[in-house]
Design an enzyme around this catalytic site. Sequence first.
Site, PDB file in Angstrom:
ATOM      1  N   GLU A 116       0.861  -1.132  -0.195  1.00 42.73           N
ATOM      2  CA  GLU A 116       0.049   0.187  -0.078  1.00 42.73           C
ATOM      3  C   GLU A 116       0.948   1.171  -0.028  1.00 42.73           C
ATOM      4  O   GLU A 116       1.841   1.135   0.722  1.00 42.73           O
ATOM      5  CB  GLU A 116      -0.938  -0.150   1.308  1.00 42.73           C
ATOM      6  CG  GLU A 116      -1.901   1.286   1.051  1.00 42.73           C
ATOM      7  CD  GLU A 116      -2.795   1.228   2.164  1.00 42.73           C
ATOM      8  OE1 GLU A 116      -2.664   0.718   3.182  1.00 42.73           O
ATOM      9  OE2 GLU A 116      -3.676   2.339   2.325  1.00 42.73           O
ATOM     10  N   GLY A 249       3.300   2.716  10.444  1.00 43.84           N
ATOM     11  CA  GLY A 249       2.915   1.707  11.934  1.00 43.84           C
ATOM     12  C   GLY A 249       2.710   0.330  11.445  1.00 43.84           C
ATOM     13  O   GLY A 249       3.527  -0.581  12.072  1.00 43.84           O
ATOM     14  N   ALA A 250       1.942   0.038  10.506  1.00 40.20           N
ATOM     15  CA  ALA A 250       1.678  -1.418  10.208  1.00 40.20           C
ATOM     16  C   ALA A 250       0.857  -1.307   8.889  1.00 40.20           C
ATOM     17  O   ALA A 250       0.263  -0.553   8.725  1.00 40.20           O
ATOM     18  CB  ALA A 250       0.706  -1.957  11.407  1.00 40.20           C
ATOM     19  N   ASN A 253      -2.457  -6.231   5.513  1.00 36.65           N
ATOM     20  CA  ASN A 253      -2.503  -7.329   4.117  1.00 36.65           C
ATOM     21  C   ASN A 253      -3.384  -8.615   4.643  1.00 36.65           C
ATOM     22  O   ASN A 253      -3.320  -9.064   5.987  1.00 36.65           O
ATOM     23  CB  ASN A 253      -1.016  -7.815   4.158  1.00 36.65           C
ATOM     24  CG  ASN A 253      -0.088  -6.632   3.875  1.00 36.65           C
ATOM     25  OD1 ASN A 253      -0.070  -5.895   3.083  1.00 36.65           O
ATOM     26  ND2 ASN A 253       0.587  -6.561   4.868  1.00 36.65           N
ATOM     27  N   HIS A 285      -6.564  -1.868  15.212  1.00 35.45           N
ATOM     28  CA  HIS A 285      -6.665  -1.033  13.840  1.00 35.45           C
ATOM     29  C   HIS A 285      -6.357  -1.896  12.430  1.00 35.45           C
ATOM     30  O   HIS A 285      -7.388  -2.050  11.667  1.00 35.45           O
ATOM     31  CB  HIS A 285      -5.834   0.138  13.868  1.00 35.45           C
ATOM     32  CG  HIS A 285      -5.812   0.821  12.790  1.00 35.45           C
ATOM     33  ND1 HIS A 285      -6.471   2.171  12.748  1.00 35.45           N
ATOM     34  CD2 HIS A 285      -5.332   0.619  11.412  1.00 35.45           C
ATOM     35  CE1 HIS A 285      -6.460   2.558  11.336  1.00 35.45           C
ATOM     36  NE2 HIS A 285      -5.807   1.688  10.429  1.00 35.45           N
ATOM     37  N   GLU A 286      -5.436  -2.706  12.504  1.00 37.38           N
ATOM     38  CA  GLU A 286      -5.259  -3.592  11.438  1.00 37.38           C
ATOM     39  C   GLU A 286      -6.079  -4.700  11.532  1.00 37.38           C
ATOM     40  O   GLU A 286      -6.556  -5.244  10.412  1.00 37.38           O
ATOM     41  CB  GLU A 286      -3.428  -3.906  11.523  1.00 37.38           C
ATOM     42  CG  GLU A 286      -2.438  -2.960  11.629  1.00 37.38           C
ATOM     43  CD  GLU A 286      -2.622  -1.748  10.596  1.00 37.38           C
ATOM     44  OE1 GLU A 286      -3.212  -1.954   9.572  1.00 37.38           O
ATOM     45  OE2 GLU A 286      -2.265  -0.788  10.988  1.00 37.38           O
TER      46      GLU A 286
HETATM   47  N1  ARG Z   1      -3.122   1.159   5.589  1.00 42.71           N
HETATM   48  C1  ARG Z   1      -2.103   1.450   6.557  1.00 42.71           C
HETATM   49  C2  ARG Z   1      -2.671   1.665   7.829  1.00 42.71           C
HETATM   50  O1  ARG Z   1      -3.480   2.346   7.928  1.00 42.71           O
HETATM   51  C3  ARG Z   1      -0.831   2.260   6.220  1.00 42.71           C
HETATM   52  C4  ARG Z   1      -0.069   2.147   5.340  1.00 42.71           C
HETATM   53  C5  ARG Z   1       0.378   3.189   4.693  1.00 42.71           C
HETATM   54  N2  ARG Z   1       1.458   2.974   3.891  1.00 42.71           N
HETATM   55  C6  ARG Z   1       1.930   4.036   3.107  1.00 42.71           C
HETATM   56  N3  ARG Z   1       2.887   3.530   2.164  1.00 42.71           N
HETATM   57  N4  ARG Z   1       1.475   5.064   3.039  1.00 42.71           N
HETATM   58  O2  ARG Z   1      -2.558   0.829   9.031  1.00 42.71           O
HETATM   59 ZN    ZN Z   2      -5.433   1.854   8.560  1.00 43.78          ZN
END
Ligand code: ARG
Ligand code: ZN
Length: 844
Positions: A116, A249-250, A253, A285-286
Amino acid sequence: QTIYLSDYTPPAYLVDSVHLTFKLGATDTRVISRIAFRPNPDATSKEFFLHGQDLRFVSAMIDGAPITPDLSAEGLRYDAPDAPFVFEAEVEISPSTNTSLEGLYMSNGMYCTQCEAEGFRKITYYPDRPDVMAVFTVRIEGDLPVLLSNGNPVAQDEGWAEWHDPWPKPAYLFALIAGDLVALSDTFTTRSGRKVDLNIWVRPGGDEAKRAFGMDALKKSMAWDEEIYGREYDLDLFNIVAVDDFNMGAMENKGLNIFNASAVLASPETATDADFERIEAIIAHEYFHNWTGNRITCRDWFQLCLKEGLTVFRDQQFTGDMRSHAVTRIDDAMVLRAHQFREDNGPLAHPVRPDSFVEINNFYTATVYEKGAEVIGMLKLLVGDADYAKALDLYFDRHDGDAATIEDWLRVFEDVTGRDLSQFARWYSQAGTPRLTVHESYADGTYQLHLRQETPPTPGQETKEPLVLPIAVGLLNENGAEVVPTTVLEMTQAEQTFSFGGLSSKPTASILRNFSAPVIVKHDKTNAERAFLLAHDTDPFNRWDAGRTLAQDLLMRMVCDNATPDTGFLDGLAAVLRDDTLDPAFRALVLRLPSEEDTAQALFDAGHTPDPAVINDVHETLKLHIAQHLQDTLPRIYADMSVDGPYTPDAEPAGKRALGNAVLALQSKLDGGKAAAQQFASADNMTQQLGALRALLQIAKGAHELAAFEAQWGHDRLVMDKWFALQVSLAPADQAAATAEKLTAHPDFDIKNPNRFRAVFGGLRGNTAGFHHRSGAGYDLLADWLIKLDPLNPQTTARMTTAFDTWKHYDTERQTKIREALERIAGTSGLSGDTHEMVTRLLG
Ligand code: ARG
Ligand code: ZN
């Protein structure tokens, strides 16, 4: 190249299934793909284009026949059939030289991925956009003991493993891990009886003892999402992997969450109470993303807040349920004001749903995440809890498997409630923080609130429309009793008056209870009224906020008018501190002054030019006054806050330690650090060890403790990040840049590790008086290091440029120096698109 929301077009081809084979090699990983494409019946274009970046093309075929596609730096084009076909390709990539930490890369011998938002295109040719969802099968070949990907394991043997993820997903949710790893394993049985295997993986050699808390948080999250949102987990396996080198942070996937080690690993000796709380929230959150993000994903990256705002809102609800709702709300509001309001008030302001971007990674912001969550909180308040629950059920029913939009999201609320949300939708498109001006009047038993809302212009948005503001109000009589309990006023006009009749005397209004809308309230209350609310408000948020406003107002008067702290304020603080009926965590929050950065922002907002050196002085003076005023009480409270028994990170003992540390910091101003040195020497947990070290550094002591800390923790990366950060963030202003520079020469400084880079330079930017020291040394040092980091890691570089986003608030001398630093970055040859976009926006 700027991309616009209004230019969205559906993909030309859809993907039915993907088969990937990885033959791992540090500098020569082969990725072999077999992708079943079919023309999208809803497409407006027939162009076959696959994203691809930094790939060494080996070969490609369509339906088994070799092809020679057009290759560019962005991807691959071919005149493909207007019928279903199988595309195959082989490419080579080099994970060990990939320092961007995006795509497939290596971290301390481990292969890992971060896709992402648009990292999958660094792995192979693919339509790397979230509205293309497919079923993935993955084969990994490599001589490492643990080989993981999304979904369920299909088969494995020495040197290879195969994985299949039955849930269609966009490429940004793809993940691969390969390494020498050890798991803490557990199970969770869902309420419909699915037994899920849970693992938290780390590299062996020190981190094994730090996994238990994360596992516990994961199980709590799984149970909570079933109970509160009716959402169950949908695979037989859930893996979490801790990675040392990670930009954020995390990452959620599917079935294989990858975490920055700092966001999952904790033990009492190495992590603070705040770390434990943060880890619990990030794990939740994840995990929650499995439904809000994965099962329902985003049509395009402009809709990022669809998954992030909602998932932050959900993790905040979870934290409130696990801990204290009042304290969680105050914490969240402090974060929002410090980061999101700051963003809104500067050159980087953008709507919760931006309408254009160059690099989407630059929009993982406080506005998208935290303001995005506030918008959902307002929606819930407006429609009520029952209709919110119905709307969410409808959202999951209607959009499961979809790549959805904000319009889809709002429509479920409209369909459930019959409301017209077209005005409410402005929260998604209009940037800026509304100012809510309050005037009041009282006559003949009727109290009137005259409200005016106004949102200042932001870049690219000169004029603003009125928003729908849910304003929670309660009225108190002179004894502090509620004469009108919390009522939600729905403001829709630029100016509106609300009346409350049948009162026997003029009430005191408690406005914007529980921070019911992300606005700045301008209300000329007297300090006596504020002190009354600090003592009596029945809404804990506003009770805290009354103290906060009093402190901020006092600090500003100390800066502007040389005011001295008044006993009214100090007595109010003392009363709260001594009130044993109040939660210690809450008392700690009341005792905590606004940050120097908060004061700088408040001064600017009031039309002044902040001087960080003066602000620093005034803060120190006020802390000393508070310490002296409370001098008789401090030892008693400190003793009361000692916790018996073994350490647990639960909210109750954590609250006591928070208040104990706050008292210790004040006490240190009076006893030269005696109590703090004692606490440091006897601490058996990081919260108290670090609290003591902080108290010492704040009074320019602690050299011995700093060395002892390094000797004790030199082997532990995450603890050493604290050691690096603390010295810089608490250095005297004239030494902050020199301290940071000295630490960049420490053998354990590593520019390629984002946590370490952020420890030093996040520490520097967080030292307001140090970063903005009039010598300009802070600006120069940060610019030097951002220029060094950019070719290695554009994402982290771009993010760190936000340190400069308040530059227009300062005097011409500072502005000139910051402009020079920004122009120096902008003028660097070969600057990344990420950083270029940020400095361009910053320069305005
Ligand atoms: N979706 C992830 C989260 O909210 C954040 C990933 C962001 N990564 C990035 N390369 N902007 O936990
Ligand atoms: Zn998120």
